[in-house]
Design an enzyme around this catalytic site. Sequence first.
Site, PDB file in Angstrom:
ATOM      1  N   ARG A  47      32.465  34.775  41.205  1.00 35.80           N
ATOM      2  CA  ARG A  47      32.179  36.201  40.955  1.00 35.80           C
ATOM      3  C   ARG A  47      31.593  36.357  39.572  1.00 35.80           C
ATOM      4  O   ARG A  47      32.205  35.967  38.575  1.00 35.80           O
ATOM      5  CB  ARG A  47      33.479  37.011  41.048  1.00 35.80           C
ATOM      6  CG  ARG A  47      33.731  37.578  42.426  1.00 35.80           C
ATOM      7  CD  ARG A  47      35.052  38.312  42.485  1.00 35.80           C
ATOM      8  NE  ARG A  47      35.075  39.506  41.628  1.00 35.80           N
ATOM      9  CZ  ARG A  47      36.014  40.436  41.739  1.00 35.80           C
ATOM     10  NH1 ARG A  47      36.976  40.331  42.624  1.00 35.80           N
ATOM     11  NH2 ARG A  47      35.991  41.491  40.930  1.00 35.80           N
ATOM     12  N   ARG A  74      35.972  45.231  30.907  1.00 28.76           N
ATOM     13  CA  ARG A  74      36.658  45.764  32.088  1.00 28.76           C
ATOM     14  C   ARG A  74      38.114  46.085  31.753  1.00 28.76           C
ATOM     15  O   ARG A  74      38.659  47.094  32.221  1.00 28.76           O
ATOM     16  CB  ARG A  74      36.591  44.760  33.250  1.00 28.76           C
ATOM     17  CG  ARG A  74      35.255  44.793  33.977  1.00 28.76           C
ATOM     18  CD  ARG A  74      35.066  43.609  34.897  1.00 28.76           C
ATOM     19  NE  ARG A  74      36.082  43.520  35.930  1.00 28.76           N
ATOM     20  CZ  ARG A  74      36.462  42.381  36.510  1.00 28.76           C
ATOM     21  NH1 ARG A  74      35.929  41.231  36.127  1.00 28.76           N
ATOM     22  NH2 ARG A  74      37.365  42.392  37.455  1.00 28.76           N
ATOM     23  N   ARG A 113      39.551  32.194  37.395  1.00 28.04           N
ATOM     24  CA  ARG A 113      39.165  32.647  38.731  1.00 28.04           C
ATOM     25  C   ARG A 113      37.650  32.559  38.891  1.00 28.04           C
ATOM     26  O   ARG A 113      37.149  32.150  39.930  1.00 28.04           O
ATOM     27  CB  ARG A 113      39.638  34.093  38.933  1.00 28.04           C
ATOM     28  CG  ARG A 113      39.486  34.605  40.339  1.00 28.04           C
ATOM     29  CD  ARG A 113      40.264  35.898  40.533  1.00 28.04           C
ATOM     30  NE  ARG A 113      39.473  37.072  40.161  1.00 28.04           N
ATOM     31  CZ  ARG A 113      39.932  38.332  40.232  1.00 28.04           C
ATOM     32  NH1 ARG A 113      41.174  38.567  40.621  1.00 28.04           N
ATOM     33  NH2 ARG A 113      39.161  39.336  39.895  1.00 28.04           N
ATOM     34  N   ARG A 163      42.392  57.627  40.052  1.00 31.93           N
ATOM     35  CA  ARG A 163      41.883  57.098  38.795  1.00 31.93           C
ATOM     36  C   ARG A 163      41.753  58.177  37.734  1.00 31.93           C
ATOM     37  O   ARG A 163      41.497  57.878  36.571  1.00 31.93           O
ATOM     38  CB  ARG A 163      40.507  56.453  39.009  1.00 31.93           C
ATOM     39  CG  ARG A 163      40.593  55.114  39.702  1.00 31.93           C
ATOM     40  CD  ARG A 163      39.226  54.522  39.887  1.00 31.93           C
ATOM     41  NE  ARG A 163      39.263  53.499  40.913  1.00 31.93           N
ATOM     42  CZ  ARG A 163      39.377  52.202  40.664  1.00 31.93           C
ATOM     43  NH1 ARG A 163      39.434  51.761  39.435  1.00 31.93           N
ATOM     44  NH2 ARG A 163      39.401  51.340  41.654  1.00 31.93           N
ATOM     45  N   LYS A 180      47.566  42.467  41.335  1.00 30.22           N
ATOM     46  CA  LYS A 180      47.881  43.611  42.191  1.00 30.22           C
ATOM     47  C   LYS A 180      47.785  43.278  43.665  1.00 30.22           C
ATOM     48  O   LYS A 180      48.679  43.584  44.446  1.00 30.22           O
ATOM     49  CB  LYS A 180      46.870  44.733  41.902  1.00 30.22           C
ATOM     50  CG  LYS A 180      47.464  45.903  41.227  1.00 30.22           C
ATOM     51  CD  LYS A 180      46.460  47.042  41.081  1.00 30.22           C
ATOM     52  CE  LYS A 180      45.027  46.614  41.215  1.00 30.22           C
ATOM     53  NZ  LYS A 180      44.108  47.724  41.454  1.00 30.22           N
TER      54      LYS A 180
END
Length: 369
Positions: A313, A325, A307, A268, A193
């Site tokens: 992360r 998620r 990633r 959302r 995104k």
Amino acid sequence: MIKLHDKFFKPFIPAKQIDEVMQRLATEIANDVGDEIPIFIGILNGSFMVVSDFVKKYPKPCEVTFIKLASYEGVKSTEDIQRLIGLTQDLTGRTVIILEDIIDTGNTLAEVHRIFKNENVKSLKIATLFYKPEAYKKDFKLHYVGIEIPNKFIVGYGLDYDGLGRNLPEVYQIKQTQHMTNLVLFGPPGAGKGTQAEFLKEKYNLVHISTGDVFRFNIKNETALGMLAKSFIDKGELVPDQVTIDMLNAEVEKNADANGFIFDGFPRTNAQAESLDKLMTSKDSQINAMIALEVDDEILVERLLGRGKTSGRADDANESIIRNRITEYYNKTAILKEYYSAQDKYFGVDGVGSIEDITERLSAVIDKL
Ligand code: IMP
Ligand code: MG
């Protein structure tokens, strides 16, 4: 919606309503004037329609004439003193009624009073179809007012924007925002995104509004809304939708001249989607599309694990957290997919391939909006 020169206008007052108001003014004035034969004076150019329709409805004998002011230019009422010309008749002892299309700042009216000061008329009355109380800066009495309107630029029924629009039988109001393409960008974590938003923003000259960034900006700069949001966050509570919407509103207003917005991270929930629609409607605009990047779960997991190796992360390093998620995303967004599908505004785009290919696919959707 209509476009005159570079500006968009939306329908505001229909011809029928104007007609009723003109009738009311004619009746009211005829009653007040009694047996006098009044002289109606229109102020050109704008008042030609008002005068024409008014005198046709005026039930008794009357005289009609016009005076002219140097023409009005642009959107803002000009501050320069403009002079009225064309008053040649002897008006001594006469009942004079000025017929105006619109009274805005009242500058024209001041000029009217200036030229009538030495005319020895019996009475001077002012009638106007439109009146903008918020813009009016004088205190001359307005004897007859057709419709009070907000301080926004209008066209039609004699009123123009830079020469155009006088011939329209109904009245239009300038749109708060001009023509916009507003997108809600969606995609599961890892769908790309952020990357795509950057490209679309450049290509279509859109403003990217990421709710996360907006929050961080407001909190960091200690804006009133930021402090309010922080007070909820500090208590471990969700920030109420209204606070978020108010922040988005501020962003939209800051960029009112934009070609449009890419909303990212909002809405959302159904309630948020409705609030966003309301916000855009209040800006005379709309959400044109929800575009969702669709990527197969297994590819997402692979991408995010990759990633995680470089980004460090924590939420990208663990496969079960990643899967959670993704599931979360689908649970939540299913409702939004329905919401926008019901309005024919949902567009799923294949998010697997090269960055350029995906940008192409997104562009194909946007170009058709
Ligand atoms: P004022 O002198 O500021 O009261 O403005 C009077 C003149 O400004 C009008 O006769 C119009 O020519 C022009 N004007 C004011 N507001 C508008 C508007 O909304 N649309 C078009 N012309 C306007
Ligand atoms: Mg005028």
